[in-house]
Scaffold this active site. Structure first.
Site, short mmCIF file in Angstrom:
data_model
loop_
_atom_site.label_atom_id
_atom_site.label_comp_id
_atom_site.label_asym_id
_atom_site.label_seq_id
_atom_site.Cartn_x
_atom_site.Cartn_y
_atom_site.Cartn_z
N GLU A 91 -19.13 -51.37 121.96
CA GLU A 91 -18.26 -50.15 121.74
C GLU A 91 -17.78 -49.67 120.41
OE1 GLU A 91 -16.11 -51.25 126.07
OE2 GLU A 91 -15.75 -52.77 124.32
N CYS A 104 -13.56 -47.42 114.51
CA CYS A 104 -13.45 -48.76 114.78
C CYS A 104 -14.91 -49.24 115.22
CB CYS A 104 -12.57 -49.47 115.54
SG CYS A 104 -12.70 -51.35 115.82
N CYS A 111 -20.00 -62.05 120.47
CA CYS A 111 -19.54 -62.68 119.43
C CYS A 111 -19.65 -64.11 119.68
CB CYS A 111 -17.98 -62.26 119.10
SG CYS A 111 -17.44 -62.96 117.43
N CYS A 115 -12.83 -67.03 119.76
CA CYS A 115 -11.46 -66.98 119.60
C CYS A 115 -10.68 -67.01 120.76
CB CYS A 115 -10.82 -65.62 118.68
SG CYS A 115 -11.70 -65.84 116.92
N CYS A 118 -9.32 -63.40 122.36
CA CYS A 118 -10.15 -62.11 122.33
C CYS A 118 -11.05 -62.08 123.44
CB CYS A 118 -11.15 -62.38 120.94
SG CYS A 118 -11.81 -60.91 120.56
N GLY A 160 -17.80 -58.23 117.39
CA GLY A 160 -18.71 -59.19 116.66
C GLY A 160 -17.93 -59.49 115.31
N GLU A 161 -18.31 -60.32 114.77
CA GLU A 161 -17.92 -61.02 113.50
C GLU A 161 -18.90 -60.49 112.28
OE1 GLU A 161 -15.31 -62.42 111.94
OE2 GLU A 161 -16.75 -62.39 110.15
N SER A 214 -8.57 -62.05 109.69
CA SER A 214 -7.66 -62.41 110.87
C SER A 214 -7.12 -63.97 110.72
CB SER A 214 -8.53 -62.43 112.23
OG SER A 214 -9.14 -60.92 112.20
N LEU A 215 -5.91 -63.93 110.56
CA LEU A 215 -5.10 -65.14 110.16
C LEU A 215 -4.84 -65.79 111.37
CD1 LEU A 215 -4.87 -66.75 107.91
CD2 LEU A 215 -2.72 -65.72 107.44
N ASN A 216 -3.74 -65.10 112.03
CA ASN A 216 -3.19 -65.55 113.35
C ASN A 216 -2.29 -66.75 113.60
OD1 ASN A 216 -4.42 -62.97 114.17
ND2 ASN A 216 -6.33 -64.15 114.73
N ASN A 290 -2.60 -58.07 122.82
CA ASN A 290 -2.89 -57.28 123.90
C ASN A 290 -3.51 -58.26 125.13
OD1 ASN A 290 -2.54 -54.58 122.50
ND2 ASN A 290 -4.26 -55.30 121.39
N CYS A 333 -7.29 -53.73 120.29
CA CYS A 333 -7.77 -54.85 119.63
C CYS A 333 -7.88 -56.14 120.70
CB CYS A 333 -6.87 -55.44 118.51
SG CYS A 333 -6.31 -54.36 117.36
N1 SAH Z 1 -14.55 -60.91 113.98
C1 SAH Z 1 -13.62 -59.83 113.05
C2 SAH Z 1 -13.56 -58.28 113.47
C3 SAH Z 1 -13.20 -58.13 114.88
S1 SAH Z 1 -11.54 -58.56 115.87
C4 SAH Z 1 -12.28 -60.59 113.05
O1 SAH Z 1 -12.00 -61.71 113.60
O2 SAH Z 1 -11.40 -60.05 112.14
C5 SAH Z 1 -10.56 -57.54 114.82
C6 SAH Z 1 -9.25 -57.83 115.40
O3 SAH Z 1 -8.51 -57.76 116.53
C7 SAH Z 1 -8.65 -59.17 114.53
O4 SAH Z 1 -7.65 -59.08 113.83
C8 SAH Z 1 -8.43 -59.92 115.77
O5 SAH Z 1 -7.24 -60.89 115.36
C9 SAH Z 1 -7.60 -58.86 116.49
N2 SAH Z 1 -7.47 -59.30 118.34
C10 SAH Z 1 -8.36 -60.11 118.94
N3 SAH Z 1 -8.08 -60.30 120.13
C11 SAH Z 1 -6.77 -59.73 120.30
C12 SAH Z 1 -5.91 -59.34 121.16
N4 SAH Z 1 -5.95 -60.09 122.49
N5 SAH Z 1 -4.80 -58.75 121.09
C13 SAH Z 1 -4.52 -58.37 119.76
N6 SAH Z 1 -5.30 -58.45 118.81
C14 SAH Z 1 -6.46 -59.14 119.05
#
Ligand code: SAH
Length: 358
Positions: A91, A104, A111, A115, A118, A160-161, A214-216, A290, A333
């Protein structure tokens, strides 16, 4: 096997031309048609002799992706679902901003990073995309736009990463930013990673792009739980890599921080984040989670999100709350799964009306 010139750099395209008994400039001309003018057929290459066009049709492909369908969200975000030649789906999401568009794009089908928050991660890795499949997402979308010149920003934040598919992604980035390629400004191409440290170092040496991480979470225990990659490259290692990452002029690294209720949204988490990023040129994107079906994680309430941001702002960080777009068509996201949302979804269908079965 047919070749795809989008898998080749400028130099490789010239070498290919020579290998075909052609002068190098023919390679450049064809590359220009494909990347610069995004033609949909070889017949549009008007300065290429007809006999060569006929030969190209036999030996080369222009579009490695089959568009499956497009969904448009109530907020104008459009999600493009593509079918790869071997049947997997990927997508891309076109996001309208005030005065430009951001696209995007995906770098892998599925992937491997797994995580917890995701949706893409749930399906595991299907396969890496070729550079041509990455670039083709941009070309396909541009072809369909009324104002293709307003597509100025590209983010590797789809499925994907990107650093887990390093060679193809770097090749695609080069074809996107090369002056004789698609000519995007390298200041407007952003690569987002979950934190693959050795590849972050390589990337800094190989190309100039914006980096998003992507720190989180700002402590290892929480990040370990959310992102398995943290067990391999814990925060100290990751932050050192960020410190080493070359930042020209006044560029900053973007840190994405998904806010998850009861998991990483307390004052103490915000203060940890401040401490972790204190000596970095950093801006922080806060993304309220999300949610997606089957997940037990939920976003905090609005008040908590604003309070978290306030703590960062008071410490003089740039902290933006990212508005989620396209959630009604599962284009936000972390919601990309390579499957069409069901017919009950709110988005309007504009592509060919095909539903595939899973
Ligand atoms: N693999 C890469 C790029 C894809 S994810 C990465 O990890 O950065 C792109 C962004 O979407 C990341 O910042 C991730 O933290 C965010 N993301 C993933 N799942 C999400 C969710 N359920 N709600 C909000 N953001 C999310």
């Amino acid at each position: 096997m047919k070749i795809d010139l989008k898998d080749m750099s400028a130099r490789e395209t010239e070498a290919w031309a020579v290998s075909q008994g052609l002068p190098p400039y023919r390679g450049r001309q064809i590359r220009q048609w494909i990347l610069g003018r995004h033609v949909a057929s070889f017949d549009e290459m008007t300065n290429i002799p007809k006999t060569l066009r006929a030969r190209l049709k036999e030996t080369a492909i222009l579009s490695p992706l089959e568009p499956d369908r497009t969904l448009t969200s109530r907020d104008g975000t459009r999600k493009f679902l593509f079918k790869l030649r071997d049947g997997h789906f990927i997508e891309s999401v076109l996001i309208p901003e005030r005065d430009h568009f951001t696209l995007c794009i995906s770098s892998q089908a599925g992937c491997a990073m797994n995580c917890r928050f995701c949706l893409t991660g749930r399906q595991g890795l299907k396969r890496n995309l070729h550079a041509s499949e990455i670039v083709e997402q941009v070309i396909h979308v541009k072809r369909g736009m009324e104002t293709p010149e307003r597509l100025t920003n590209i983010v590797f934040m789809g499925m994907g990463e990107p650093l887990h598919n390093y060679d193809a992604v770097v090749k695609a980035v080069r074809n996107l930013v090369d002056a004789d390629g698609m000519n995007f400004s390298h200041r407007k191409v952003t690569l987002s990673t979950c934190g693959l440290v050795p590849e972050m170092d390589r990337l800094g040496r190989d190309v100039s792009v914006n980096l998003a991480v992507s720190l989180n979470a700002a402590d290892d225990a929480t990040r370990d739980r959310l992102m398995p990659v943290n067990r391999k490259y814990p925060l100290k290692t990751l932050i050192s890599a960020c410190r080493r990452f070359p930042l020209p002029n006044r560029r900053m690294i973007t840190f994405e921080y998904i806010l998850i209720s009861g998991v990483n949204d307390r004052d103490a988490d915000a203060l940890n984040l401040v401490r972790l990023l204190s000596d970095l040129r950093a801006k922080i994107n806060l993304i309220p989670l999300n949610p997606h079906p089957g997940s037990d994680l939920s976003p905090p309430d609005r008040e908590t999100v604003l309070h978290f941001q306030e703590i960062l702002l008071r410490r003089h960080f740039t902290a933006i709350i990212r508005k989620s777009k396209g959630a009604d068509i599962l284009a936000a996201c972390g919601q990309l799964s390579g499957r069409a949302a069901g017919p009950a979804d709110a988005g309007t269908e504009d592509g060919p009306l095909q539903f595939h079965l899973h």
